[in-house]
Design a protein around this motif. Structure first.
Motif, PDB file in Angstrom:
ATOM      1  N   ALA A 230       6.901  -4.081   2.782  1.00  0.00           N
ATOM      2  CA  ALA A 230       6.381  -2.714   2.757  1.00  0.00           C
ATOM      3  C   ALA A 230       5.003  -2.692   3.409  1.00  0.00           C
TER       4      ALA A 230
ATOM      5  N   ALA B  65       7.009   0.545  -2.760  1.00  0.00           N
ATOM      6  CA  ALA B  65       6.748  -0.893  -2.707  1.00  0.00           C
ATOM      7  C   ALA B  65       7.597  -1.657  -3.707  1.00  0.00           C
TER       8      ALA B  65
ATOM      9  N   VAL C  72       4.421  -6.913   0.105  1.00  0.00           N
ATOM     10  CA  VAL C  72       3.710  -5.677   0.450  1.00  0.00           C
ATOM     11  C   VAL C  72       2.414  -6.009   1.173  1.00  0.00           C
TER      12      VAL C  72
ATOM     13  N   GLY D  40       0.875  -0.519  -4.224  1.00  0.00           N
ATOM     14  CA  GLY D  40       1.421  -1.800  -3.805  1.00  0.00           C
ATOM     15  C   GLY D  40       1.707  -2.757  -4.946  1.00  0.00           C
TER      16      GLY D  40
ATOM     17  N   CYS E 238       5.243  -3.896  -6.155  1.00  0.00           N
ATOM     18  CA  CYS E 238       5.983  -5.000  -5.534  1.00  0.00           C
ATOM     19  C   CYS E 238       5.749  -6.274  -6.341  1.00  0.00           C
TER      20      CYS E 238
ATOM     21  N   ARG F 162       1.493 -10.135  -2.114  1.00  0.00           N
ATOM     22  CA  ARG F 162       0.785  -8.921  -1.723  1.00  0.00           C
ATOM     23  C   ARG F 162      -0.433  -9.292  -0.870  1.00  0.00           C
TER      24      ARG F 162
END
Length: 251
Positions: A67, A96, A102, A112, A115, A119
């Motif tokens: 994402a 996300a 992400v 975010g 997710c 990250r």
């Protein structure tokens, strides 16, 4: 661009072989006054480093979804091509929580966290500055990417028929991105090498992604990507169009 280019990453490799020194992405942020110009070679180096980070450090595998919670920005363009290089799906915006990894910018860090995978946070500050304090749950792109290798080799070939991009609810294969970008190039005044399009469109639609990256890459042209273009007056815009030798605009 050559006839055998079947993914966006192929387009970049062909551009690098043809003329590595020519400009590819010139980025303006009219809220900060930032201007960054990346040649094909410089852009490709960022892509290689980011793809190595994505494949190696983050462990992203072909078919996984990344994402991209990012605006139209030169670093977003880098991530789009890095995803294509690895064979993962670049999911522009969206939830996300549906993604395997992400990449988020300011204003998107909370979203975010949905997710569960790796990250990455981008400050999007001028000169790619690091965060003074990295958002919780993230690693800082500006810290992680410089030490990555300058040459990228995917663990396996990327299938041009596999999903490569999701934007505004539509999914495209790598080959589909290339085909649509080639079709858009003429309408954007990028029928041949040397065309230069100024785009003030966001990256949350196909039209914005095409005008702001893919069509120029497919045609052997270049893009002047402008963030916060609405802050620029018409006289200043006319001067930019002249100074940057723009052949067409999308805004």
């Amino acid at each position: 661009m050559t006839a055998i280019d079947r993914t966006p990453a192929d387009l970049l490799r062909s551009a690098l072989a043809a003329d590595p020194a020519r400009p590819l992405v010139t980025f303006y942020d009219d809220a900060t006054g930032e201007r960054v110009e990346l040649s094909v070679a410089t852009f490709a180096n960022w892509v290689a480093k980011t793809a190595n980070l994505l494949q190696g450090e983050l462990g992203a595998e072909p078919g996984e979804r990344v994402a991209l919670l990012l605006p139209a920005h030169w670093q977003t363009a880098v991530w789009l091509l890095a995803c294509s290089s690895v064979g993962v799906v670049a999911q522009v915006g969206g939830d996300a929580g549906d993604a395997d990894h992400v990449v988020a910018g300011p204003g998107q860090f909370e979203a975010g966290l949905a997710c569960s995978g790796e990250r990455v946070a981008l400050s999007l500050a001028p000169l790619g500055r690091r965060f003074a304090q990295v958002p919780g749950g993230y690693v800082d792109y500006a810290v992680e990417v410089p030490g990555q290798g300058d040459v990228f080799r995917a663990y396996g070939p990327v299938d041009p028929e596999s999903a490569a991009l999701v934007v505004a609810g539509a999914e495209f294969s790598g080959g589909g991105v290339v085909e649509r970008a080639r079709g858009d190039a003429g309408a954007l005044g990028l029928a041949g090498p040397g065309g230069r399009v100024l785009s003030g469109l966001s990256y949350d639609t196909w039209e914005g992604l095409s005008a702001g990256l893919y069509a120029a890459l497919a045609a052997g042209g270049s893009v002047v990507l402008c963030r916060n273009l609405d802050l620029l007056g018409e006289d200043a815009l006319a001067k930019r169009i002249e100074s940057e030798r723009v052949t067409s605009t999308a805004r």
